[in-house]
Design an enzyme around this catalytic site. Structure first.
Site, PDB file in Angstrom:
ATOM      1  N   PRO A   2       0.815  -1.208   0.000  1.00 17.57           N
ATOM      2  CA  PRO A   2       0.000   0.000   0.000  1.00 17.57           C
ATOM      3  C   PRO A   2       0.851   1.261   0.000  1.00 17.57           C
ATOM      4  O   PRO A   2       1.850   1.351   0.707  1.00 17.57           O
ATOM      5  CB  PRO A   2      -0.788  -0.102   1.316  1.00 17.57           C
ATOM      6  CG  PRO A   2      -0.457  -1.425   1.897  1.00 17.57           C
ATOM      7  CD  PRO A   2       0.807  -1.874   1.295  1.00 17.57           C
ATOM      8  N   GLU A   3       0.407   2.219  -0.786  1.00 17.92           N
ATOM      9  CA  GLU A   3       1.019   3.535  -0.759  1.00 17.92           C
ATOM     10  C   GLU A   3       0.047   4.479  -0.042  1.00 17.92           C
ATOM     11  O   GLU A   3      -0.953   4.031   0.510  1.00 17.92           O
ATOM     12  CB  GLU A   3       1.333   3.997  -2.192  1.00 17.92           C
ATOM     13  CG  GLU A   3       2.200   2.960  -2.934  1.00 17.92           C
ATOM     14  CD  GLU A   3       2.599   3.380  -4.331  1.00 17.92           C
ATOM     15  OE1 GLU A   3       2.686   4.590  -4.580  1.00 17.92           O
ATOM     16  OE2 GLU A   3       2.830   2.503  -5.166  1.00 17.92           O
TER      17      GLU A   3
END
Length: 287
Positions: A2-3
């Site tokens: 995840p960013e």
DNA sequence: CTCAGCTCCTGCGGGC
DNA sequence: TGCCCGCAGGAGCTGA
């Protein structure tokens, strides 16, 4: 994995369940993830009430009424799953989530009312720390972070100062969390493409107008991804109670060989490897 | 200080 | 079908 947009989506999905909730018990199924858990973690969290969930870069912040804040990073493969108990005390249906293996349920928040929030992370690159809320900026994981790409801190003058004098390629500069905090491999590729800047350009060589375009591109791509995440979140919750990933229309990421989506551009999306990681870009419109 | 390379770990998809 | 290999969205550490 995840960013920033994915972490923000997780925060928004968890907030209705966690904000104001009392954690009856924090269950730890191992002693570490990427790092050892802090001393007495379960004891310091169990029985505490959650204030309001926050986020710093890719870190989810869970402040407690004890004056300490949980600092959670999802790493590459981390997910948060909400399991709601019904009146009979059974767990919500989550069997649609076929890839979740129970041996990777490392941390479980057992909330009053029977809801469980599960931190599942197969690769165990995630982390969980606990730090005094009024000195949060001193926490080891947060102390070296650069500016938030959403909000007022990111503007052309600030970015110009960060990039000045650097000879590292733009791809590496934008991945460096000490400069801008929250971008990862996908959104760096996407932002550089939108701004029509080559990922191999030395960071210090950008022109003023290119930096301005990049600021806009970074803001836009993150905001659009968060919006897309929010729209899928409702489905997730109604479907299976899990939170985490969403489909987003990437223009270049993982699109090697496809036509460049820039209007009027005849280029083909290419892949190259920079410091061991894939970069997707167009040689025609990114200069 | 800056920067490239290595490393941790498991899962999955492509190629044979 | 099954097996092997390469690759995966992060980021701290080392050493030049």
């Amino acid at each position: 994995m995840p960013e920033l947009p994915e972490v923000e989506t997780v925060r928004r999905g968890l907030a209705p369940h966690l904000d104001g909730a009392r954690i009856e018990a924090l269950e730890l199924n191992r002693a570490d993830l990427r790092f050892p858990f802090p001393p007495d973690l379960a004891r310091r969290v169990s029985g505490r009430r959650v204030l309001t969930l926050g986020r710093r870069a890719k870190y989810l912040l869970i402040p407690l009424d004890s004056g300490e804040t949980l600092i959670l990073h999802l790493g590459m493969s981390g997910r948060m799953i909400v399991e709601r108990g019904d009146e009979a005390g059974t767990m919500a249906d989550f069997h649609h989530d076929v890839t979740r293996l129970p041996q990777h349920d490392h941390v479980i928040f057992r909330l009053e009312g029977g809801t469980r929030v599960v931190f599942n992370d197969p690769r165990r690159f995630g982390s969980l720390d606990l730090w005094s809320s009024d000195r949060l900026d001193d926490a080891p994981s947060l102390a070296t972070l650069g500016i938030e790409p959403l909000g007022n801190a990111l503007h052309p003058e600030a970015l110009a100062a960060l990039l000045a004098g650097r000879r590292t390629p733009m791809k590496a500069a934008l991945l460096d969390q000490r400069l801008i905090a929250g971008l990862g491999n996908i959104y760096v590729c996407e932002a550089l493409h939108r701004a029509r800047i080559s990922p191999t350009r030395p960071a210090g060589a950008l022109k003023r107008r290119e930096i301005g375009a990049l600021v806009v591109a970074i803001r836009d791509v993150l905001a659009e991804a968060i919006d897309a995440g929010g729209s899928t979140l409702r489905d997730f919750r109604h479907e299976d109670g899990s939170l985490g990933y969403f489909q987003h229309a990437f223009r270049v990421y993982d699109r090697e060989g496809e036509p460049c989506p820039t209007p009027g551009c005849r280029g083909i999306v290419r892949r190259l490897v920079q410091s061991g990681r894939s970069t997707f870009h167009c040689l025609e419109c990114q200069r």
